[in-house]
Design an enzyme around this catalytic site. Sequence first.
Site, PDB file in Angstrom:
ATOM      1  N   TYR A 188      58.502 -10.055  16.457  1.00 52.59           N
ATOM      2  CA  TYR A 188      58.284 -10.855  15.253  1.00 52.59           C
ATOM      3  C   TYR A 188      57.554 -10.019  14.188  1.00 52.59           C
ATOM      4  O   TYR A 188      56.472  -9.482  14.460  1.00 52.59           O
ATOM      5  CB  TYR A 188      57.453 -12.076  15.654  1.00 52.59           C
ATOM      6  CG  TYR A 188      56.763 -12.845  14.555  1.00 52.59           C
ATOM      7  CD1 TYR A 188      55.389 -13.048  14.598  1.00 52.59           C
ATOM      8  CD2 TYR A 188      57.477 -13.411  13.498  1.00 52.59           C
ATOM      9  CE1 TYR A 188      54.742 -13.778  13.620  1.00 52.59           C
ATOM     10  CE2 TYR A 188      56.832 -14.144  12.512  1.00 52.59           C
ATOM     11  CZ  TYR A 188      55.467 -14.327  12.573  1.00 52.59           C
ATOM     12  OH  TYR A 188      54.816 -15.048  11.609  1.00 52.59           O
TER      13      TYR A 188
ATOM     14  N   LYS B 291      56.352 -24.552  16.599  1.00 56.34           N
ATOM     15  CA  LYS B 291      57.746 -24.406  17.009  1.00 56.34           C
ATOM     16  C   LYS B 291      58.178 -25.521  17.952  1.00 56.34           C
ATOM     17  O   LYS B 291      59.220 -26.140  17.771  1.00 56.34           O
ATOM     18  CB  LYS B 291      57.969 -23.054  17.706  1.00 56.34           C
ATOM     19  CG  LYS B 291      57.413 -21.882  16.930  1.00 56.34           C
ATOM     20  CD  LYS B 291      58.114 -21.693  15.592  1.00 56.34           C
ATOM     21  CE  LYS B 291      57.480 -20.551  14.823  1.00 56.34           C
ATOM     22  NZ  LYS B 291      58.091 -20.361  13.494  1.00 56.34           N
TER      23      LYS B 291
END
Lengths: 486, 471
Positions: free
Chosen positions: A152, A278
């Site tokens: 990420y 998330k």
Amino acid sequence: MSFTVSSKQLLSKIATGDGHGENSPYFDGWKAYDNDPFHPTNNSNGVIQMGLAENQLCFDLVQDWILDNPRASICTPEGVDEFRDIAIFQDYHGLPEFREAVAKFMGKVRRDRVTFDPDRIVMSGGATGAHEMVTFCLADPGEAFLVPVPYYPGFDRDLKWRTGIQLIPVHCESANGFKVTRDALEEAYEKTESENIRVKGLLITNPSNPLGTILDRETLRSIVRFINEKSIHLVCDEIYAATVFSQPAFVSISEIIAGDDGIKCNTDLIHIVYSLSKDMGFPGFRVGIVYSYNDAVVNCARKMSSFGLVSSQTQHLIAAMLSDDVFVKRFLAESSRRLGIRHKVFTRGLAQVGISCLKSNAGLFLWMDLHRLLKEQTLEAEMALWKVIIHEVKLNVSPGSSFHCPEPGWFRVCIANMDDHTMEVALKRIRSFVLQKKEPVVVPNKKKCWQDHNLRLSFSARRFDDFLMASPHSPIPHSPLVQART
Amino acid sequence: MRLLSRKASCNTHGQDSSYFLGWQEYEKNPYDEVKNPKGIIQMGLAENQLSFHLLESWLAKNPDAAGFKRDGKSIFRELALFQDYHGLPAFKQALVDFMSEIRGNKVTFDPNHIVLTAGATSANETLMFCLAEPGEAFLLPTPYYPGFDRDLKWRTGVEIVPIHCTSSNGFQITEAALNQAFEEAENRNLRVKGVLVTNPSNPLGTTMTSNEHNLLVSFIEAKKIHLISDEIYSGTVFTSPGFVSVMEILKNRNYDKFSEVWKRVHVVYSLSKDLGLPGFRVGAIYSNDEMVVAAATKMSSFGLVSSQTQYLLSAMLSDRNFTKKYISENQKRLKKRHGMLVSGLQKAGVSCLKSNAGLFCWVDMRHLLRSNTFEAEMELWKKIVYDVKLNISPGSSCHCTEPGWFRVCFANMSEETLELAMQRLKSFVTEYNRINNSNKESSAKNSRRRSLTKWVFRLSFDGADRQPEER
């Protein structure tokens, strides 16, 4: 002695430098989207946002719950008697009911195979804040963390910017599905230490962003053995834990160190980063969690959490929501189901035009393989293709290079941040683009407006509908899934 | 190998200070009117609990804000997804309008220059990261809020050099003290990056005078350094002189908006004190320097304000009828409460610094010290915490250079509790005086007895049947 000061020197190096990472080309796609955002009716030719790993599939469930539970809000008539106590509550331990609810939720996400101690739950400003905070606790400026690639892009900012530490990539390759191997770990470790940089820990994301895969038990055990031997920390980012939608089942690091596996581990080295951004789809609420098995880290992190506590109003809401067992059970099951469907629709749609994705069973995205569309297997070619995808196909996807992927041609495509209609449009555009691309993209970018091309589809509109209604392949009823073949 | 970082292993977090130890004692034995009437009364927490009823009644009239709705429609999804570090535009606008209103609309703020942070704690740390390198220094007038040791120094590596203020002039900042602090920094090889002041002051409860303001602005202009004005108590000014923000001073001095000085003055704000909402973690940095705004905005990623909270407060603060009423009512209540504390202290024979703001008084207990030392201050403090059962904050924890001063909060409890606290204090002081006086008497009596004995002794040689005088 006096110091002369120039105006730029009046700010810190951190403030004036590039460490925030926002000058990376990664953000060009976002800018293109911001300038021309897709809207189904107002701007149907706009750029579709596929660079944002958000989970938008289950808001209806949450909204219903909120309507049914006015006490969860401290502002409604039903809940306002708690307003005062909540509004003044700034204890960095967090509301006990919040910690209990989060600990319980984390257990449920892991199918109750492990339990979490609410006293080890430390709040932070989202996972972003959690990562920075853990790094401040574990490493000094100049020290290093190993991270498997691809990873990420935000880690470059979150772990390095204000802390002064370094991130060292651990090499992974598509030949074995980007597995994290012992050899690669050793190599990264030895190389770093040989340069006189002290390795303080290893950061893994499981399920992986951007891959969408989970680490299997054997890999996890091998990782635990490795960090134990080197006596370095293991930070496990498990923020996508509840986005696993099919087999194999998710294995958390907490299970590995529970002792049943026969693996001996110094648990002072194990730390988990979690968040509700998330799994629940609540990035706006900034609910980040650090869960450490090391008492000193819990204590230190708790003090540091002062810099990014979760709003007590939000703690109160989350505490109520996550302690509702019926709701949690339903939410987790339904969220997985919907993600699974979305994943299937997309991967099948892509497969039908010869685009493969890394086989994955988690996450809010696909790791799409477009290397056969590259003129040459280089970073430049990947960037050229990416620009075409943004400006001509009008999809903001993320190039693998922004994730430090060592192999060109991979793209992360987010699929859970849009409604069904937008998803169909996106899929249609990708499929059309691939189908009309007879040749790989040329590196010096020729501006082509692909929309001017005649799209040779073998079906007329009416036949589309007939086909679709009858199609046994479409898992979503009424979805205008294009089964075009040229 | 050292397993944790130096930051984790040291105690720069400052939580071993007495400021926090008092809290710990309180947590072990907290006062409760019903359940624990002999417990420790918390007077070390600068909270504003006086005006919640106003917030609650606003909520009752505004169901939309309460239920994630706008115009009756659910916006839950929108809020749940909103993580833009630029912040909710409506909230920033409402916040700057509120800040302006508190300043009598004498200054206006541009919402594009405000950065939202997780409380003033985060705002102050973020400004340090933006303005200074590790090892550089900021000057702070003493006494100052103990939390600054953690917020400004811990993870940033920045140093604090004190500007010594004394009771001789009501703890005001003098030019001499400023220069002395700057010199001290230089002698310690520390590059000074700026001055940070709290206005209104914590712990003094006073607003900054024009004199001090002008002194500071001239100083930072000459030295080409920053000035941070922590104005989180700006809405707690309850009597004259009114509140003057540093931004107003700059305006009055007619600096050009593009001048260097404008860009080097930054304001920190929060809703924790003025609105009494510390749990919601709403802080802000206001700067005229676009680079600072840009850098701080990115850094705010590490501590954004929950969108749920931004939305609620944007609705609340854009209700101008409400804010007007709140500001005025809040100030009235603070004034009354302050008056109660001051007169209660007077009855106990204790005075405090004359103040017009804040949620506390700066109390003078020098006359109760055994000696003019910090050891004596600690002794007195321990008695007050353990025996009198009041958690107040000793001046040494605020880096005060004179022993004997204590910060006593008055806005975080009911009137009855405050009265009880004053009674306890009065009893303590009365008892203290009694013991002191009897000690004085008994030492006087001891010296009379010695001369008596001499006399008796002399007498016994003169006439053995005389009885010695009774004490």
